[in-house]
Design a protein around this motif. Structure first.
Motif, PDB file in Angstrom:
ATOM      1  N   GLU A 253       0.938  -1.189  -0.115  1.00  0.00           N
ATOM      2  CA  GLU A 253       0.001   0.056  -0.056  1.00  0.00           C
ATOM      3  C   GLU A 253       0.756   1.053   0.106  1.00  0.00           C
ATOM      4  O   GLU A 253       0.586   2.127  -0.854  1.00  0.00           O
ATOM      5  N   LYS A 254       2.026   1.189   0.872  1.00  0.00           N
ATOM      6  CA  LYS A 254       2.789   2.509   0.936  1.00  0.00           C
ATOM      7  C   LYS A 254       3.441   2.712  -0.479  1.00  0.00           C
ATOM      8  O   LYS A 254       3.697   3.595  -0.778  1.00  0.00           O
ATOM      9  N   GLU A 255       4.084   1.450  -0.962  1.00  0.00           N
ATOM     10  CA  GLU A 255       4.827   1.643  -2.065  1.00  0.00           C
ATOM     11  C   GLU A 255       3.890   2.260  -3.307  1.00  0.00           C
ATOM     12  O   GLU A 255       4.181   2.831  -4.054  1.00  0.00           O
ATOM     13  N   TYR A 256       2.631   1.528  -3.385  1.00  0.00           N
ATOM     14  CA  TYR A 256       1.464   2.088  -4.573  1.00  0.00           C
ATOM     15  C   TYR A 256       1.405   3.286  -4.198  1.00  0.00           C
ATOM     16  O   TYR A 256       1.251   4.005  -5.415  1.00  0.00           O
ATOM     17  N   GLU A 257       1.145   4.024  -3.150  1.00  0.00           N
ATOM     18  CA  GLU A 257       0.617   5.330  -2.828  1.00  0.00           C
ATOM     19  C   GLU A 257       1.968   6.212  -3.426  1.00  0.00           C
ATOM     20  O   GLU A 257       1.696   7.225  -3.966  1.00  0.00           O
ATOM     21  N   SER A 258       3.154   5.831  -3.008  1.00  0.00           N
ATOM     22  CA  SER A 258       4.240   6.861  -3.503  1.00  0.00           C
ATOM     23  C   SER A 258       4.543   6.334  -5.007  1.00  0.00           C
ATOM     24  O   SER A 258       4.821   7.621  -5.292  1.00  0.00           O
ATOM     25  N   PHE A 259       4.334   5.314  -5.612  1.00  0.00           N
ATOM     26  CA  PHE A 259       4.194   5.042  -6.925  1.00  0.00           C
ATOM     27  C   PHE A 259       3.229   6.178  -7.775  1.00  0.00           C
ATOM     28  O   PHE A 259       3.555   6.930  -8.528  1.00  0.00           O
ATOM     29  N   LEU A 260       2.207   6.196  -7.302  1.00  0.00           N
ATOM     30  CA  LEU A 260       1.148   7.139  -7.815  1.00  0.00           C
ATOM     31  C   LEU A 260       1.576   8.654  -7.696  1.00  0.00           C
ATOM     32  O   LEU A 260       1.207   9.400  -8.784  1.00  0.00           O
ATOM     33  N   LYS A 261       1.899   8.892  -6.560  1.00  0.00           N
ATOM     34  CA  LYS A 261       2.268  10.223  -6.244  1.00  0.00           C
ATOM     35  C   LYS A 261       3.592  10.791  -6.923  1.00  0.00           C
ATOM     36  O   LYS A 261       3.630  11.791  -7.470  1.00  0.00           O
ATOM     37  N   LYS A 262       4.599   9.923  -6.618  1.00  0.00           N
ATOM     38  CA  LYS A 262       5.696  10.545  -7.073  1.00  0.00           C
ATOM     39  C   LYS A 262       6.462   9.988  -8.480  1.00  0.00           C
ATOM     40  O   LYS A 262       7.381  10.063  -9.060  1.00  0.00           O
ATOM     41  N   GLY A 263       5.732   8.953  -9.171  1.00  0.00           N
ATOM     42  CA  GLY A 263       6.115   8.270 -10.327  1.00  0.00           C
ATOM     43  C   GLY A 263       6.966   6.927  -9.961  1.00  0.00           C
ATOM     44  O   GLY A 263       7.433   6.526  -8.919  1.00  0.00           O
ATOM     45  N   PHE A 264       7.589   6.483 -10.973  1.00  0.00           N
ATOM     46  CA  PHE A 264       8.174   5.236 -11.138  1.00  0.00           C
ATOM     47  C   PHE A 264       9.576   5.461 -10.274  1.00  0.00           C
ATOM     48  O   PHE A 264      10.318   4.445 -10.076  1.00  0.00           O
ATOM     49  N   GLY A 265      10.436   6.674 -10.485  1.00  0.00           N
ATOM     50  CA  GLY A 265      11.620   6.942 -10.293  1.00  0.00           C
ATOM     51  C   GLY A 265      11.907   6.428  -8.875  1.00  0.00           C
ATOM     52  O   GLY A 265      13.136   5.914  -8.648  1.00  0.00           O
ATOM     53  N   ASP A 266      11.113   6.597  -8.054  1.00  0.00           N
ATOM     54  CA  ASP A 266      11.308   6.132  -6.586  1.00  0.00           C
ATOM     55  C   ASP A 266      11.477   4.917  -6.555  1.00  0.00           C
ATOM     56  O   ASP A 266      12.138   4.227  -5.942  1.00  0.00           O
ATOM     57  N   VAL A 267      10.401   3.880  -6.970  1.00  0.00           N
ATOM     58  CA  VAL A 267      10.413   2.424  -7.182  1.00  0.00           C
ATOM     59  C   VAL A 267      11.799   1.951  -7.689  1.00  0.00           C
ATOM     60  O   VAL A 267      12.528   1.185  -7.319  1.00  0.00           O
ATOM     61  N   LYS A 268      12.203   2.807  -8.982  1.00  0.00           N
ATOM     62  CA  LYS A 268      13.451   2.206  -9.728  1.00  0.00           C
ATOM     63  C   LYS A 268      14.650   2.145  -8.735  1.00  0.00           C
ATOM     64  O   LYS A 268      15.224   1.196  -8.612  1.00  0.00           O
ATOM     65  N   SER A 269      14.703   3.196  -7.798  1.00  0.00           N
ATOM     66  CA  SER A 269      16.065   3.025  -7.056  1.00  0.00           C
ATOM     67  C   SER A 269      15.865   2.356  -6.009  1.00  0.00           C
ATOM     68  O   SER A 269      16.939   1.639  -5.924  1.00  0.00           O
ATOM     69  N   LYS A 270      14.656   2.083  -5.462  1.00  0.00           N
ATOM     70  CA  LYS A 270      14.693   0.669  -4.448  1.00  0.00           C
ATOM     71  C   LYS A 270      14.777  -0.408  -5.097  1.00  0.00           C
ATOM     72  O   LYS A 270      15.215  -1.308  -4.557  1.00  0.00           O
ATOM     73  N   TRP A 271      14.111  -0.439  -6.222  1.00  0.00           N
ATOM     74  CA  TRP A 271      14.177  -1.888  -6.963  1.00  0.00           C
ATOM     75  C   TRP A 271      15.886  -2.120  -7.289  1.00  0.00           C
ATOM     76  O   TRP A 271      16.301  -3.163  -6.926  1.00  0.00           O
ATOM     77  N   GLU A 272      16.485  -1.346  -7.705  1.00  0.00           N
ATOM     78  CA  GLU A 272      17.916  -1.438  -7.941  1.00  0.00           C
ATOM     79  C   GLU A 272      18.720  -1.816  -6.688  1.00  0.00           C
ATOM     80  O   GLU A 272      19.872  -2.359  -7.073  1.00  0.00           O
ATOM     81  N   ASN A 273      18.478  -1.390  -5.486  1.00  0.00           N
ATOM     82  CA  ASN A 273      19.171  -1.740  -4.444  1.00  0.00           C
ATOM     83  C   ASN A 273      19.092  -3.390  -4.411  1.00  0.00           C
ATOM     84  O   ASN A 273      19.914  -3.779  -3.773  1.00  0.00           O
ATOM     85  N   TYR A 274      17.975  -3.919  -4.981  1.00  0.00           N
ATOM     86  CA  TYR A 274      17.949  -5.461  -4.740  1.00  0.00           C
ATOM     87  C   TYR A 274      18.238  -6.094  -5.916  1.00  0.00           C
ATOM     88  O   TYR A 274      18.211  -7.318  -6.137  1.00  0.00           O
ATOM     89  N   GLY A 275      18.408  -5.342  -7.127  1.00  0.00           N
ATOM     90  CA  GLY A 275      18.576  -6.090  -8.275  1.00  0.00           C
ATOM     91  C   GLY A 275      19.554  -7.139  -8.462  1.00  0.00           C
ATOM     92  O   GLY A 275      20.737  -6.759  -8.151  1.00  0.00           O
ATOM     93  N   PHE A 276      19.205  -8.294  -8.821  1.00  0.00           N
ATOM     94  CA  PHE A 276      20.012  -9.275  -9.005  1.00  0.00           C
ATOM     95  C   PHE A 276      20.956  -9.006 -10.216  1.00  0.00           C
ATOM     96  O   PHE A 276      20.631  -8.858 -11.410  1.00  0.00           O
ATOM     97  N   ARG A 277      22.236  -9.247  -9.884  1.00  0.00           N
ATOM     98  CA  ARG A 277      23.591  -9.139 -10.970  1.00  0.00           C
ATOM     99  C   ARG A 277      23.673  -7.960 -11.835  1.00  0.00           C
ATOM    100  O   ARG A 277      24.137  -7.830 -12.728  1.00  0.00           O
ATOM    101  N   ILE A 278      23.110  -6.756 -11.036  1.00  0.00           N
ATOM    102  CA  ILE A 278      23.295  -5.436 -11.569  1.00  0.00           C
ATOM    103  C   ILE A 278      24.925  -5.184 -11.682  1.00  0.00           C
ATOM    104  O   ILE A 278      25.682  -5.575 -10.666  1.00  0.00           O
ATOM    105  N   GLY A 279      25.192  -4.693 -12.789  1.00  0.00           N
ATOM    106  CA  GLY A 279      26.749  -4.173 -12.979  1.00  0.00           C
ATOM    107  C   GLY A 279      27.450  -5.694 -13.321  1.00  0.00           C
ATOM    108  O   GLY A 279      28.735  -5.472 -13.904  1.00  0.00           O
ATOM    109  N   GLU A 280      26.765  -6.796 -13.740  1.00  0.00           N
ATOM    110  CA  GLU A 280      27.616  -7.883 -14.025  1.00  0.00           C
ATOM    111  C   GLU A 280      27.345  -8.348 -15.784  1.00  0.00           C
ATOM    112  O   GLU A 280      26.391  -7.768 -15.999  1.00  0.00           O
ATOM    113  N   MET A 281      28.048  -9.205 -16.090  1.00  0.00           N
ATOM    114  CA  MET A 281      27.800  -9.637 -17.720  1.00  0.00           C
ATOM    115  C   MET A 281      26.425 -10.563 -17.623  1.00  0.00           C
ATOM    116  O   MET A 281      26.572 -11.666 -16.678  1.00  0.00           O
TER     117      MET A 281
END
Ligand code: BTX
Length: 327
Positions: A253-281
């Motif tokens: 619910e929190k994530e959804y509210e912030s997604f609608l209010k602030k757009g995807f940018g906020d989700v994107k950076s949080k998502w990237e905190n957990y992104g599997f194999r970011i920076g790898e081949m």
């Protein structure tokens, strides 16, 4: 809010102390007999209720059984889960949720089951859903966003789940693009987003969440043993399913509210905190074309971002990705 959930809230707020029947009946505007009937219903859900003459009611023992009432109890949300449909066994909570959505169930309705006989993943794949061992649920959303943005809801949901799991000691979740949650390279949860839409308008979205919680080694099918895990297998302890459901709904619910209010940018950076194999081949293929590239993260619209051979960022919308180096 239904009388039942108001009653639950009053009892939950009272914690260990008694509330008189008189008080309950005044606050809920129902007779004392009606209250007594509600208490009997709660007992069926596994609560132990003490009724002391001239004093009132008190909860002696909470229930660990998943039900609409036990999830409502202590659920701290504004709109997700105000309506909860719980069934012991279903084919798939997705199927039940689609039907409920067609029957006008509100935004935030939750469908949850103890067991699914034909739980599904993406592209007609099977999702194993052992009885009482995981969170098998679907949430109906009615977002006022264009259909092309729907995949961002999947990424948002994955982020919310990763953040919930991250709160627990000994669990370090990763998100494998776009929709799997991994622990130590093994899949612990999957998300399936299905949408009913017209050209430029979403009618509704059903977000399905499957989270492996209390399976033992032997309760994961052999065929997927090497790439699936459960919270119990990772930590060697039983996990509270109701609490996990509540935290996921609250986080979502929190994530959804912030997604609608602030757009995807906020989700994107949080998502990237957990992104599997970011920076790898990683290696990708679509059709006969095959290539290797560095995985940079996700784009502003949720697409996968890789480094092109020219050294520029390139968006990928559809490709199969071989996430694991074969040995
Ligand atoms: P997916 O297509 O990404 O993943 C499915 C694949 O994952 C299967 O082909 C299998 O290899 C593997 N798999 C199957 N069951 C499990 C499991 N329990 N744990 C780990 N790996 C497994 C992911 O699809 C989306 C899954 C959504 C499931 C939820 S449950 C509630 C709702 N109802 C429903 O029918 N589906 C969703």
């Amino acid at each position: 809010e239904s009388t039942r959930s108001k009653l639950i809230r009053l009892l939950a707020d009272a914690k260990e102390s008694y509330i008189s029947g008189q008080q309950l009946s005044e606050q809920l505007h129902i007779s004392r007999t009606a209250i007594w009937k509600h208490m009997k219903e709660l007992e069926k859900d596994g609560y132990v209720i003490e009724a002391k003459p001239k004093t009132g009611y008190r909860i002696k023992k909470f229930s660990g059984n998943v039900s609409s009432n036990t999830i409502t109890w202590g659920l701290n949300t504004l709109w997700i889960g105000k309506e909860i449909i719980h069934k012991p066994t279903v084919t798939s909570t997705q199927v039940v949720a689609h039907q409920a959505a067609r029957d006008n169930s509100p935004h935030g309705t939750v469908v949850i089951a103890d067991e699914q006989s034909s739980g599904r993943g993406r592209m007609e794949r099977v999702w194993h859903s052992k009885k009482g061992k995981g969170v098998w649920m679907s949430i109906i959303l009615r977002p006022n966003i264009p259909p092309y943005m729907a995949p961002q809801l999947t990424l948002m949901t994955a982020t919310a789940i990763a953040e919930v799991l991250d709160q627990y000691d000994g669990i370090q979740p990763n998100i494998k693009w776009p929709n799997d949650i991994l622990i130590q390279n093994k899949k612990v949860a999957g998300i399936l987003t299905e949408m009913q839409a017209e050209q430029d308008r979403i009618q509704y979205v059903v977000v399905g969440i499957g989270l492996n919680v209390n399976q033992d080694n032997t309760e994961i099918p052999d065929a997927i043993h090497y790439r699936a895990t459960s919270l119990k297998m990772e930590t060697e302890k039983e996990w509270p399913i109701i609490e996990l459901v509540q935290k996921i709904l609250e986080g979502l619910e929190k994530e959804y509210e912030s997604f609608l209010k602030k757009g995807f940018g906020d989700v994107k950076s949080k998502w990237e905190n957990y992104g599997f194999r970011i920076g790898e081949m990683i290696s990708l293929h679509s059709g006969t074309e095959k290539k290797e590239a560095v995985f940079l993260g996700i784009a502003e619209d949720g697409a996968l971002l890789i480094e092109s051979s020219k050294g520029e960022a390139e968006k990928i919308y559809s490709a199969e990705i071989d996430w694991f180096v074969e040995d």
